[in-house]
Motif scaffolding. Structure first.
Motif, mmCIF file in Angstrom:
data_model
loop_
_atom_site.group_PDB
_atom_site.id
_atom_site.type_symbol
_atom_site.label_atom_id
_atom_site.label_comp_id
_atom_site.label_asym_id
_atom_site.label_seq_id
_atom_site.Cartn_x
_atom_site.Cartn_y
_atom_site.Cartn_z
ATOM 1 N N ARG A 119 0.871 -1.181 0.000
ATOM 2 C CA ARG A 119 0.000 0.000 0.000
ATOM 3 C C ARG A 119 0.900 1.221 0.000
ATOM 4 O O ARG A 119 1.813 1.324 0.819
ATOM 5 C CB ARG A 119 -0.886 0.036 1.240
ATOM 6 C CG ARG A 119 -1.989 -0.968 1.226
ATOM 7 C CD ARG A 119 -2.933 -0.754 2.415
ATOM 8 N NE ARG A 119 -4.106 -1.569 2.230
ATOM 9 C CZ ARG A 119 -5.182 -1.200 1.539
ATOM 10 N NH1 ARG A 119 -5.235 -0.012 1.012
ATOM 11 N NH2 ARG A 119 -6.196 -2.012 1.388
ATOM 12 N N GLU A 139 -3.193 3.479 -0.582
ATOM 13 C CA GLU A 139 -3.780 2.866 -1.784
ATOM 14 C C GLU A 139 -2.954 1.653 -2.215
ATOM 15 O O GLU A 139 -1.727 1.689 -2.145
ATOM 16 C CB GLU A 139 -3.813 3.873 -2.939
ATOM 17 C CG GLU A 139 -4.585 5.140 -2.641
ATOM 18 C CD GLU A 139 -6.072 4.900 -2.494
ATOM 19 O OE1 GLU A 139 -6.612 4.008 -3.175
ATOM 20 O OE2 GLU A 139 -6.709 5.613 -1.695
ATOM 21 N N LEU A 140 -3.638 0.610 -2.696
ATOM 22 C CA LEU A 140 -2.899 -0.535 -3.227
ATOM 23 C C LEU A 140 -2.062 -0.095 -4.415
ATOM 24 O O LEU A 140 -2.501 0.705 -5.238
ATOM 25 C CB LEU A 140 -3.856 -1.645 -3.664
ATOM 26 C CG LEU A 140 -4.614 -2.374 -2.566
ATOM 27 C CD1 LEU A 140 -5.515 -3.443 -3.166
ATOM 28 C CD2 LEU A 140 -3.660 -2.995 -1.565
#
Length: 132
Positions: A84, A88-89
């Motif tokens: 991450r 966010e991935l």
């Protein structure tokens, strides 16, 4: 390589198993100017509860308005779940670029699946602004 080809290649590396010691990681990370030293980190170790502990720490920091990177293992569905960037991935493209760059810098030296993926995460963390 495409993202799918890179992930397939990584999975084939798993048969090499675990290799104790930090010499391979130290050598590879030196080629990236020690990216693991470019940010604050919380290192969670132990036998059980690392994922839950990481999730709680990350949630607390994000709840306080902090941008947080995370690297976890294993993933449940997609490899991207391991990394991450600021909450966010990681995208397929960025992950693929980082893995290919690490592989290129590593050259023909032996390295394990865990080492190359960890180096890629450290590199991505150093390239993306975050608080932790």
């Amino acid at each position: 390589m495409t993202y799918a080809e890179t992930i397939d290649y990584l999975y084939k590396m798993q048969h090499h198993g675990i290799k104790p010691g930090l010499a391979r990681m130290t050598s590879l990370l030196a080629l990236f100017n020690q990216p693991q030293k470019a940010y604050k980190s919380v290192h969670i170790a132990g036998t059980n509860g690392k994922g839950s502990t990481q999730a709680m720490i990350r949630a607390g920091l994000e709840g306080a308005g902090k941008r947080v990177h995370a690297y976890t293992s294993p993933h449940l569905v997609r490899f991207n779940e391991r990394v991450r960037l600021a909450g966010e991935l990681v995208s397929d493209q960025r992950l693929n670029e980082a893995l290919e760059l690490c592989e290129k810098h590593n050259g023909t030296r032996p390295i394990t699946y865990f080492e190359i993926t960890t180096a890629a995460a450290f590199y991505l963390f150093a390239e993306t602004q975050a608080d932790y």
